[in-house]
Design a protein around this motif. Structure first.
Motif, PDB file in Angstrom:
ATOM      1  N   SER A  40      45.954  27.955  30.079  1.00 16.52           N
ATOM      2  CA  SER A  40      46.295  26.583  30.455  1.00 16.52           C
ATOM      3  C   SER A  40      45.998  25.647  29.295  1.00 16.52           C
ATOM      4  CB  SER A  40      45.493  26.151  31.689  1.00 16.52           C
ATOM      5  OG  SER A  40      45.897  24.874  32.137  1.00 16.52           O
ATOM      6  N   PRO A  41      46.930  24.768  28.927  1.00 14.41           N
ATOM      7  CA  PRO A  41      46.723  23.902  27.759  1.00 14.41           C
ATOM      8  C   PRO A  41      45.774  22.749  28.062  1.00 14.41           C
ATOM      9  CG  PRO A  41      48.811  23.389  28.809  1.00 14.41           C
ATOM     10  CD  PRO A  41      48.265  24.579  29.537  1.00 14.41           C
ATOM     11  N   SER A  42      45.230  22.179  26.999  1.00 14.42           N
ATOM     12  CA  SER A  42      44.378  21.000  27.131  1.00 14.42           C
ATOM     13  C   SER A  42      45.037  19.758  26.539  1.00 14.42           C
ATOM     14  CB  SER A  42      43.037  21.236  26.441  1.00 14.42           C
ATOM     15  OG  SER A  42      43.221  21.528  25.068  1.00 14.42           O
ATOM     16  N   ALA A  43      46.106  19.920  25.791  1.00 18.07           N
ATOM     17  CA  ALA A  43      46.842  18.795  25.205  1.00 18.07           C
ATOM     18  C   ALA A  43      48.331  19.047  25.363  1.00 18.07           C
ATOM     19  CB  ALA A  43      46.484  18.612  23.727  1.00 18.07           C
ATOM     20  N   GLU A  66      48.687  33.308  26.088  1.00 24.14           N
ATOM     21  CA  GLU A  66      47.647  34.310  25.870  1.00 24.14           C
ATOM     22  C   GLU A  66      48.067  35.309  24.795  1.00 24.14           C
ATOM     23  OE1 GLU A  66      47.051  35.808  29.818  1.00 24.14           O
ATOM     24  OE2 GLU A  66      45.371  34.437  30.183  1.00 24.14           O
ATOM     25  N   ARG A  67      49.363  35.616  24.745  1.00 25.49           N
ATOM     26  CA  ARG A  67      49.859  36.528  23.713  1.00 25.49           C
ATOM     27  C   ARG A  67      49.630  35.966  22.323  1.00 25.49           C
ATOM     28  NH1 ARG A  67      54.144  36.700  20.556  1.00 25.49           N
ATOM     29  NH2 ARG A  67      54.885  34.737  21.449  1.00 25.49           N
ATOM     30  N   SER A  68      49.721  34.652  22.181  1.00 20.85           N
ATOM     31  CA  SER A  68      49.544  34.010  20.881  1.00 20.85           C
ATOM     32  C   SER A  68      48.091  33.641  20.603  1.00 20.85           C
ATOM     33  CB  SER A  68      50.416  32.751  20.787  1.00 20.85           C
ATOM     34  OG  SER A  68      50.067  31.810  21.794  1.00 20.85           O
ATOM     35  N   ALA A  78      54.535  31.298  35.032  1.00 25.56           N
ATOM     36  CA  ALA A  78      53.911  32.595  34.765  1.00 25.56           C
ATOM     37  C   ALA A  78      54.179  33.060  33.339  1.00 25.56           C
ATOM     38  CB  ALA A  78      54.430  33.627  35.769  1.00 25.56           C
ATOM     39  N   LEU A  79      55.424  32.899  32.878  1.00 24.68           N
ATOM     40  CA  LEU A  79      55.764  33.322  31.522  1.00 24.68           C
ATOM     41  C   LEU A  79      55.037  32.478  30.485  1.00 24.68           C
ATOM     42  CD1 LEU A  79      59.601  33.842  32.019  1.00 24.68           C
ATOM     43  CD2 LEU A  79      57.897  35.638  31.657  1.00 24.68           C
ATOM     44  N   ILE A  88      58.864  36.702  24.471  1.00 25.55           N
ATOM     45  CA  ILE A  88      57.834  37.688  24.851  1.00 25.55           C
ATOM     46  C   ILE A  88      58.378  39.103  24.720  1.00 25.55           C
ATOM     47  CG2 ILE A  88      56.368  38.491  26.732  1.00 25.55           C
ATOM     48  CD1 ILE A  88      56.373  35.588  27.785  1.00 25.55           C
ATOM     49  N   ALA A  89      59.621  39.320  25.168  1.00 22.50           N
ATOM     50  CA  ALA A  89      60.198  40.676  25.131  1.00 22.50           C
ATOM     51  C   ALA A  89      60.326  41.171  23.695  1.00 22.50           C
ATOM     52  CB  ALA A  89      61.560  40.677  25.822  1.00 22.50           C
TER      53      ALA A  89
END
Length: 270
Positions: free
Chosen positions: A110-113, A103-105, A96-97, A266-267
């Motif tokens: 979900s990654p593709s590589a 998304e924050r960046s 989850a994190l 994230i925090a």
């Protein structure tokens, strides 16, 4: 790079212990933990203190029985750790994190590589499954990690060090299909070449090779990202060796260490 500004940003001097969660970190973690049962005996310790105690053991590398008196006792902390380990809570927390941080960046959840590699570490007298890695000359366990292109831990496995990289890669890649179905390519070193890895899943495997004229150490494209991930989690003294008696506990601590990196990152950005 450490500068006066970054040292202030990463400083945790106001906390009781460096591993304690700040208010911002706890607001991030609390919704992702399973809620306590409504029946049975009321909680003797808040869940925040349970997480603090688990992180204290992991970062300090201490035995459960050596927890400070102002943290939950060994019996309480280990009972919660075992329950969360068996329920896959640490893996779910990291998953989850990871999506939140991507998304924050500005990236898709979900990654593709991704990049794959392993790390062999010695075990202690606690016992449990282990083996001999003839290449690294290590008797212990091997940690297999699949990370995204920024070094976030996606899927983490622990198994005896005698398991070859090409044998351990197939189950790791297969396990990634459900939580990360959009992975299309994985970068790996020459230890993963061959049909056994290439045909394990539909993920394309690209081998990153040394330059023909390379002499000595040189940073390889893509591959350095997973090495940095191992450096991040090895800041936790519990992971300098594999001190766990079971593979399940060893894997749980790997996910907990990966989650700690994301929690703090994230925090700080909130």
């Amino acid at each position: 790079m450490w500068t006066p500004a970054t040292r202030r940003q990463h400083s945790r001097a106001g906390l009781r212990y460096e591993t304690d969660l700040t208010d911002a970190e706890w607001r991030l973690v609390e919704p992702l933990l399973p809620a306590p049962k409504r029946t049975g005996r009321p909680l003797s310790w808040p869940l925040r203190e349970i997480v603090n105690a688990i992180f204290y053991v992991m970062r300090g590398g201490v035995a459960w029985r050596l927890l400070p008196s102002d943290l939950p006792p060994k019996s309480t902390t280990y009972r919660w750790f075992s329950a969360w380990r068996d329920d896959g809570v640490f893996e779910a927390l990291n998953h989850a994190l990871l999506m939140v941080d991507r998304e924050r960046s500005g990236r898709s959840a979900s990654p593709s590589a991704c990049i794959i590699d392993s790390q062999s570490v010695k075990t202690s007298e606690a016992g449990g499954p282990r083996g001999y890695d003839a290449g690294k000359k290590v008797m212990g366990r091997k940690r297999h990690a699949l990370v995204d292109s920024d070094g976030r831990g996606l899927v983490l496995f622990a198994h005896p060090a005698s398991v070859q990289d090409r044998d351990g890669a197939g189950p790791l890649l297969a396990a990634s299909r459900r939580p990360f179905p959009f992975i299309e390519k994985v970068f790996a070193d020459a230890g993963y070449q061959g049909p056994r890895v290439a045909t394990a899943t539909r993920i394309a495997v690209e081998i990153v090779r040394r330059k023909p004229n390379q002499i000595g150490f040189a940073v390889q494209p893509r591959r350095w990202v997973v090495e940095r991930f191992f450096a991040w989690i090895n800041r936790n003294r519990r992971l300098w060796k594999d001190a766990e008696a079971t593979i399940a506990s060893a894997t749980a601590f790997l996910y907990a260490a990966a989650a700690m990196v994301l929690i703090r990152r994230i925090a700080r950005s909130v």
